[in-house]
Design a protein around this motif. Structure first.
Motif, mmCIF file in Angstrom:
data_model
loop_
_atom_site.group_PDB
_atom_site.id
_atom_site.type_symbol
_atom_site.label_atom_id
_atom_site.label_comp_id
_atom_site.label_asym_id
_atom_site.label_seq_id
_atom_site.Cartn_x
_atom_site.Cartn_y
_atom_site.Cartn_z
ATOM 1 N N TYR A 27 4.953 -3.610 -22.679
ATOM 2 C CA TYR A 27 5.802 -2.543 -22.156
ATOM 3 C C TYR A 27 5.651 -2.491 -20.634
ATOM 4 O O TYR A 27 4.583 -2.752 -20.093
ATOM 5 C CB TYR A 27 5.405 -1.186 -22.740
ATOM 6 N N PHE A 28 6.733 -2.107 -19.974
ATOM 7 C CA PHE A 28 6.720 -1.965 -18.515
ATOM 8 C C PHE A 28 7.137 -0.540 -18.168
ATOM 9 O O PHE A 28 8.263 -0.143 -18.388
ATOM 10 C CB PHE A 28 7.679 -2.977 -17.887
ATOM 11 N N GLU A 29 6.186 0.239 -17.673
ATOM 12 C CA GLU A 29 6.452 1.628 -17.276
ATOM 13 C C GLU A 29 7.234 1.587 -15.971
ATOM 14 O O GLU A 29 6.719 1.145 -14.950
ATOM 15 C CB GLU A 29 5.115 2.361 -17.135
ATOM 16 N N ASN A 30 8.490 2.024 -16.018
ATOM 17 C CA ASN A 30 9.426 1.740 -14.924
ATOM 18 C C ASN A 30 9.912 2.967 -14.162
ATOM 19 O O ASN A 30 10.980 2.917 -13.551
ATOM 20 C CB ASN A 30 10.649 0.996 -15.480
ATOM 21 N N TYR A 31 9.120 4.055 -14.175
ATOM 22 C CA TYR A 31 9.657 5.278 -13.578
ATOM 23 C C TYR A 31 8.812 5.879 -12.462
ATOM 24 O O TYR A 31 9.283 6.755 -11.737
ATOM 25 C CB TYR A 31 9.875 6.345 -14.659
ATOM 26 N N LYS A 39 8.518 -11.653 -23.267
ATOM 27 C CA LYS A 39 9.558 -10.642 -23.230
ATOM 28 C C LYS A 39 8.924 -9.298 -22.905
ATOM 29 O O LYS A 39 7.866 -8.948 -23.449
ATOM 30 C CB LYS A 39 10.272 -10.561 -24.585
ATOM 31 N N ILE A 40 9.556 -8.553 -22.021
ATOM 32 C CA ILE A 40 9.005 -7.264 -21.590
ATOM 33 C C ILE A 40 9.970 -6.143 -21.945
ATOM 34 O O ILE A 40 11.176 -6.227 -21.699
ATOM 35 C CB ILE A 40 8.728 -7.271 -20.071
ATOM 36 N N ILE A 41 9.422 -5.078 -22.523
ATOM 37 C CA ILE A 41 10.203 -3.909 -22.924
ATOM 38 C C ILE A 41 10.056 -2.824 -21.867
ATOM 39 O O ILE A 41 8.932 -2.387 -21.573
ATOM 40 C CB ILE A 41 9.718 -3.357 -24.282
ATOM 41 N N GLU A 42 11.153 -2.389 -21.275
ATOM 42 C CA GLU A 42 11.086 -1.303 -20.297
ATOM 43 C C GLU A 42 10.867 0.023 -21.006
ATOM 44 O O GLU A 42 11.543 0.327 -21.993
ATOM 45 C CB GLU A 42 12.364 -1.262 -19.458
ATOM 46 N N ALA A 43 9.937 0.816 -20.500
ATOM 47 C CA ALA A 43 9.600 2.109 -21.095
ATOM 48 C C ALA A 43 9.811 3.201 -20.059
ATOM 49 O O ALA A 43 9.174 3.195 -19.007
ATOM 50 C CB ALA A 43 8.153 2.112 -21.584
ATOM 51 N N ASP A 44 10.712 4.133 -20.349
ATOM 52 C CA ASP A 44 10.985 5.208 -19.405
ATOM 53 C C ASP A 44 9.984 6.340 -19.570
ATOM 54 O O ASP A 44 9.062 6.270 -20.397
ATOM 55 C CB ASP A 44 12.424 5.717 -19.543
ATOM 56 N N ARG A 45 10.150 7.389 -18.772
ATOM 57 C CA ARG A 45 9.199 8.506 -18.778
ATOM 58 C C ARG A 45 9.048 9.131 -20.163
ATOM 59 O O ARG A 45 7.941 9.433 -20.611
ATOM 60 C CB ARG A 45 9.646 9.574 -17.774
ATOM 61 N N GLU A 46 10.173 9.321 -20.864
ATOM 62 C CA GLU A 46 10.110 9.964 -22.179
ATOM 63 C C GLU A 46 9.284 9.145 -23.156
ATOM 64 O O GLU A 46 8.463 9.688 -23.901
ATOM 65 C CB GLU A 46 11.520 10.162 -22.745
ATOM 66 N N GLN A 47 9.492 7.836 -23.159
ATOM 67 C CA GLN A 47 8.763 6.998 -24.094
ATOM 68 C C GLN A 47 7.272 6.970 -23.786
ATOM 69 O O GLN A 47 6.445 7.030 -24.685
ATOM 70 C CB GLN A 47 9.311 5.574 -24.078
ATOM 71 N N LEU A 97 4.060 11.817 -1.681
ATOM 72 C CA LEU A 97 4.842 10.790 -2.374
ATOM 73 C C LEU A 97 6.237 11.321 -2.650
ATOM 74 O O LEU A 97 6.386 12.419 -3.197
ATOM 75 C CB LEU A 97 4.150 10.408 -3.685
ATOM 76 N N LEU A 98 7.263 10.565 -2.296
ATOM 77 C CA LEU A 98 8.631 11.036 -2.450
ATOM 78 C C LEU A 98 9.219 10.579 -3.784
ATOM 79 O O LEU A 98 9.097 9.415 -4.170
ATOM 80 C CB LEU A 98 9.499 10.552 -1.284
ATOM 81 N N ASP A 99 9.895 11.500 -4.461
ATOM 82 C CA ASP A 99 10.394 11.276 -5.814
ATOM 83 C C ASP A 99 11.487 10.217 -5.848
ATOM 84 O O ASP A 99 12.215 10.002 -4.872
ATOM 85 C CB ASP A 99 10.935 12.591 -6.382
ATOM 86 N N LEU A 100 11.597 9.573 -7.017
ATOM 87 C CA LEU A 100 12.668 8.602 -7.219
ATOM 88 C C LEU A 100 12.973 8.467 -8.706
ATOM 89 O O LEU A 100 12.166 8.812 -9.564
ATOM 90 C CB LEU A 100 12.296 7.237 -6.615
ATOM 91 N N ILE A 101 14.176 7.970 -8.992
ATOM 92 C CA ILE A 101 14.597 7.639 -10.353
ATOM 93 C C ILE A 101 15.119 6.212 -10.294
ATOM 94 O O ILE A 101 16.298 5.984 -10.005
ATOM 95 C CB ILE A 101 15.681 8.593 -10.884
ATOM 96 N N PRO A 102 14.256 5.221 -10.531
ATOM 97 C CA PRO A 102 14.662 3.822 -10.374
ATOM 98 C C PRO A 102 15.880 3.438 -11.201
ATOM 99 O O PRO A 102 16.732 2.678 -10.740
ATOM 100 C CB PRO A 102 13.412 3.054 -10.832
ATOM 101 N N GLN A 103 15.971 3.972 -12.435
ATOM 102 C CA GLN A 103 17.063 3.591 -13.322
ATOM 103 C C GLN A 103 18.428 4.008 -12.768
ATOM 104 O O GLN A 103 19.447 3.416 -13.098
ATOM 105 C CB GLN A 103 16.877 4.218 -14.706
#
Length: 243
Positions: free
Chosen positions: A31-35, A53-61, A159-165
């Protein structure tokens, strides 16, 4: 079976450590924590390096559905890739706790973190106080943390907020305006602004607020440092190189 929490570092796939790469070779699910931040590469470039193969995992997951990841780790070798260092976020500490409760072996593979790499500014790490984040929604917390650190003659990392997705990020100019509005800084205050720390094209700009806010910092991630009121002479010399 093992749950591997693996730090990716601050820039791209080339920051993955040899130890981290060896651990990934043993994993059947990654899994790749992407947030929490932004890597300066695509997920596919990590896949090409690891041949996995890498599975993207968002904040909720990651935060609310961690049961899926832990359940897999009871049956197979699983990895969670984290930008920076795995232990820089409270969420990942929870993984250690929950894995222990389930008798799951957990291996942490550390990497560079903004919490240490910020030392490249020349400000001494032991003089940093509490770190704070500035979210998209207006919040009084950053101003309160800065004020408290200033009382203690400590630097503040913001640290400044972001939403990569969604390709959204709070810019340095926006963050500075908020701090000006809350009167924790003035146009002539000393400030340090950075972008992409740890990358070859990193930008570090120190100076008065009115000058720094005019700089084009390019792509995120971004952070600010509000220096302590009293600087060591070495810190002053280091910041002068960034003006």
């Amino acid at each position: 079976m093992t749950l591997h929490l693996i730090g990716l570092g601050l820039c791209d796939q080339n920051d993955l450590t040899l130890r981290g790469l060896e651990a990934l070779k043993k994993c059947t699910t990654i899994y790749f924590e992407n947030y929490t931040s932004v890597l300066q590469c695509k997920k596919e470039e990590i896949e090409n390096l690891t041949k996995k193969k890498i599975i993207e995992a968002d904040r909720e997951q990651v935060e609310n559905k961690s049961e899926e990841i832990l359940a897999k780790a009871q049956k197979e070798n699983v990895a969670l890739l984290v930008i920076g260092d795995p232990m820089s976020a409270t969420t990942h500490i929870n993984f250690l706790i929950e894995a222990k409760k389930r008798n799951i072996t957990c291996e942490v593979i550390h990497n560079a973190s903004i919490l240490t790499a910020i030392g490249i500014t020349g400000l001494q790490l032991y003089k940093f106080g509490k770190t704070t984040s500035m979210p998209f929604a207006d919040s009084s917390t950053p101003a309160e943390v800065i004020k408290e650190n200033q009382k203690n003659n400590a630097h503040t990392l913001v640290l400044l907020d972001l939403i990569p997705q969604k390709n959204q990020c709070l810019t340095i100019a926006e963050a500075i305006m908020r701090l000006l509005d809350k009167k924790v800084i003035t146009e002539t205050s000393l400030i340090v602004a950075t972008a992409r720390i740890g990358c070859k094209d990193q930008i570090i700009k120190a100076g008065m607020v009115k000058d720094v806010r005019q700089t084009n910092f390019g792509k995120p991630p971004y952070c600010l440092v509000i220096p302590a009121p009293k600087l060591h002479f070495i810190e002053e010399e280091a910041l002068n190189l960034r003006r």
